[in-house]
Design a protein around this motif. Structure first.
Motif, mmCIF file in Angstrom:
data_model
loop_
_atom_site.group_PDB
_atom_site.id
_atom_site.type_symbol
_atom_site.label_atom_id
_atom_site.label_comp_id
_atom_site.label_asym_id
_atom_site.label_seq_id
_atom_site.Cartn_x
_atom_site.Cartn_y
_atom_site.Cartn_z
ATOM 1 N N UNK A 175 0.890 -1.096 0.046
ATOM 2 C CA UNK A 175 0.090 0.138 -0.042
ATOM 3 C C UNK A 175 1.047 1.484 0.102
ATOM 4 N N UNK A 176 1.945 1.251 0.233
ATOM 5 C CA UNK A 176 2.653 2.605 0.122
ATOM 6 C C UNK A 176 3.730 2.467 0.191
ATOM 7 N N UNK A 177 5.454 2.785 1.630
ATOM 8 C CA UNK A 177 6.313 2.098 0.952
ATOM 9 C C UNK A 177 7.272 3.428 0.150
ATOM 10 N N UNK A 178 6.974 4.633 0.335
ATOM 11 C CA UNK A 178 6.955 4.940 -1.026
ATOM 12 C C UNK A 178 8.645 6.034 -1.313
ATOM 13 N N UNK A 179 9.174 5.465 -1.962
ATOM 14 C CA UNK A 179 10.594 5.666 -2.302
ATOM 15 C C UNK A 179 11.476 4.865 -1.820
ATOM 16 N N UNK A 180 11.097 3.813 -1.110
ATOM 17 C CA UNK A 180 11.125 2.238 -0.536
ATOM 18 C C UNK A 180 12.344 1.519 -1.729
ATOM 19 N N UNK A 181 13.361 1.268 -1.245
ATOM 20 C CA UNK A 181 13.693 -0.101 -2.769
ATOM 21 C C UNK A 181 12.892 -0.950 -3.147
#
Length: 288
Positions: free
Chosen positions: A139-145
């Motif tokens: 659902x998210x973890x924007x900008x993550x690996x």
């Protein structure tokens, strides 16, 4: 003896203070309780030869981990560590709190983790205040690996990736739709699998497509996470994680454009976190 751990979804870093010697450091795979159970955590620890001779001498264990956000998840880790260190006091908290200790110390500030996953919280100098973020890689973890991995894989499979870059990607990974689906939907730790493609971004960071992708991902992270706080511009925002660290140029420039004050950017909080915990506990012991 005090043992401190910083665990993400991909890797876990550990440090043990030894009397009259340099701290003992070692690494295990990530021990996120959303992806590994109690037995698996205990099994991983039993396979670390460096730590076993000290198991009964360790009197405090401080574990800061991804996924350790609710009592039931923290209990999974605590029970497993108690099996390995039966005489120790066990403390299990979120990796975000550990990163706050490592970057803020006793000061106020925002702490963002951008590694395999991403999250943010506000540290008031004593306690971590979390918000509505940190909803995971689906659902998210924007900008993550994991987020960048999804962008790369879908762009490649949908043939939206520039041809010169797609050729390099194909030679590097030799992927097809079936392989991707099997790794994401049928195997353990799909978020770590997605994040593994960050190596390709690092190898091709000068390509305009990768540079734009990085800036778009960090822009989404800042707008979705940092700028939702009404006073985000009053305090420094510290970043921890290999994605933030390795691509700090794009991250800093995005933050500057959006009016975000950047504090520390650490690849890993381990060194700072270890010394914070050991110094704190030593001071408390002396005061007793």
């Amino acid at each position: 003896m005090i043992l401190v751990a910083d665990s993400g979804s991909s890797n876990s870093d550990w440090m043990l203070n030894l009397p009259d010697a340099r701290p003992l450091s070692f690494r295990t795979k990530g021990l996120n309780p959303f992806f590994v159970n109690e037995k698996e955590i205990a099994k991983v620890m039993k396979e670390v030869p460096e730590i076993l001779p000290y198991a009964n001498e360790i009197h405090e264990v401080y574990f800061f981990g991804a996924g350790c956000v609710t009592p039931d998840r923290r209990e999974i880790v605590s029970n497993a560590l108690t099996e390995i260190f039966p005489t120790a006091f066990i403390s299990v908290e979120s990796d975000l709190l550990g990163s706050a200790y490592a970057t803020c110390g006793d000061n106020k500030g925002y702490i963002s983790t951008i590694g395999t996953g991403s999250d943010i919280g506000f540290f008031d100098g004593e306690n971590l205040q979390t918000g509505v973020h940190g909803v995971g890689y689906v659902l998210g973890d924007e900008g993550s690996g994991a987020w960048f991995g999804k962008q790369l894989i879908t762009a490649y499979l949908y043939e939206r990736m520039p041809k010169d870059l797609a050729k390099k990607f194909a030679e590097r990974y030799r992927l097809n739709k079936d392989i991707v689906i099997k790794n994401i939907y049928q195997r353990d730790r799909p978020n770590a699998y997605l994040a593994s493609f960050a190596e390709f971004m690092a190898e091709n960071r000068l390509h305009p497509y990768i540079d734009t992708l990085l800036r778009n991902g960090f822009d989404e992270f800042v707008r979705t996470n940092v700028m939702t706080y009404p006073d985000y511009w009053e305090y420094k925002v510290h970043f921890v994680g290999r994605i933030a660290y390795h691509f700090d140029l794009q991250l800093r420039e995005v933050c500057e454009v959006l009016g975000v004050k950047v504090g520390s950017i650490l690849k890993s909080p381990m060194e700072h976190l270890f010394h914070f915990i050991v110094d704190r506990e030593t001071k408390l012991m002396q005061e007793r």
